[in-house]
Design a protein around this motif. Structure first.
Motif, PDB file in Angstrom:
ATOM      1  N   GLU A  38       0.920  -1.139  -0.130  1.00  0.00           N
ATOM      2  CA  GLU A  38      -0.055   0.044   0.091  1.00  0.00           C
ATOM      3  C   GLU A  38       0.746   1.335   0.094  1.00  0.00           C
ATOM      4  N   SER A  39       1.894   1.174  -0.289  1.00  0.00           N
ATOM      5  CA  SER A  39       3.094   2.343   0.006  1.00  0.00           C
ATOM      6  C   SER A  39       2.906   3.477  -0.986  1.00  0.00           C
ATOM      7  N   GLU A  41      -0.358   4.256  -2.413  1.00  0.00           N
ATOM      8  CA  GLU A  41      -1.758   4.705  -2.472  1.00  0.00           C
ATOM      9  C   GLU A  41      -1.552   6.188  -2.525  1.00  0.00           C
ATOM     10  N   TYR A  45      -2.136   1.007  -6.566  1.00  0.00           N
ATOM     11  CA  TYR A  45      -2.561  -0.060  -5.575  1.00  0.00           C
ATOM     12  C   TYR A  45      -2.066  -1.247  -5.622  1.00  0.00           C
ATOM     13  N   TYR A 122      -0.188  14.567   6.523  1.00  0.00           N
ATOM     14  CA  TYR A 122      -0.001  13.466   5.881  1.00  0.00           C
ATOM     15  C   TYR A 122       1.383  12.940   5.625  1.00  0.00           C
ATOM     16  N   ASN A 143       1.902   7.018  -0.005  1.00  0.00           N
ATOM     17  CA  ASN A 143       1.342   6.862   1.163  1.00  0.00           C
ATOM     18  C   ASN A 143       2.406   7.049   2.418  1.00  0.00           C
ATOM     19  N   SER A 147       4.923   3.782   4.417  1.00  0.00           N
ATOM     20  CA  SER A 147       5.963   3.452   3.176  1.00  0.00           C
ATOM     21  C   SER A 147       7.301   3.230   3.838  1.00  0.00           C
TER      22      SER A 147
END
Length: 179
Positions: A38-39, A41, A45, A122, A143, A147
């Protein structure tokens, strides 16, 4: 009988040539890559598939915000975004990227940062100690809170870069070239 034998050897030669051409292309020109995790996103994906251009950095240098695939270790290749180039100083402060002490917008993150609101960072505050060394790039996953990237593994050697991410070919409804 001789005609069938000749046709058979013609097919064998064609198959051998096709295999050799395919091997040369995959070794020197392009390869495919499957995203694992998921790093990256919301940009990419898990399970998405890409064509990676292996020639891009043999003919030129990485540019800021390029998506690249690199050899992370003997068993894993990662997809990340180039944030810092050789000689750059990198820091994040209050969700703003500063390169060489100048604020640099990250348009690919605007939507996800806005969706999370201003009460949540974020990208956590971070400062690279020193400059990105010559022959290296500083990479991050999109992400940022999930990550494994240059903040933990350090800058990436340019020699470890496999290539620039080009075409997403799976899933079909998202097929297209990456910017």
């Amino acid at each position: 009988m001789a005609e069938k034998k000749s046709e058979f050897w013609g097919w064998i030669r064609a198959i051998i040539v096709a295999v050799i051409v395919t091997l040369v292309i995959q070794t020197f020109v392009i390869t495919s890559f499957v995203v694992s995790g998921e790093s990256m996103e919301p940009t990419t994906y898990n399970g998405e598939r890409f064509i990676v251009n292996k020639l891009s950095y043999r003919l030129g240098e990485p540019e800021r915000f390029d998506l690249i695939v690199f050899k992370a270790d003997e068993n894993a290749d990662y997809i990340k975004r180039v944030i810092g180039l050789p000689g750059d100083t990198i820091r994040y402060e209050d969700d703003v990227l500063y390169v060489n002490d100048e604020a640099v917008p990250e348009p690919f993150l605007e939507e996800v940062v806005a969706a999370n609101g201003s009460d949540w960072a974020y990208t956590e505050d971070y400062e690279l100690s020193g400059e990105v060394p010559e022959g290296y790039v500083f990479v991050l996953g999109d992400n940022r809170n999930n990550s494994l990237d240059s903040r933990r593994i350090g800058p990436v050697k340019m020699d470890d870069i496999i290539g620039k991410v080009g075409l997403r070919f799976w899933p079909l409804n998202k097929m297209g070239f990456m910017e």
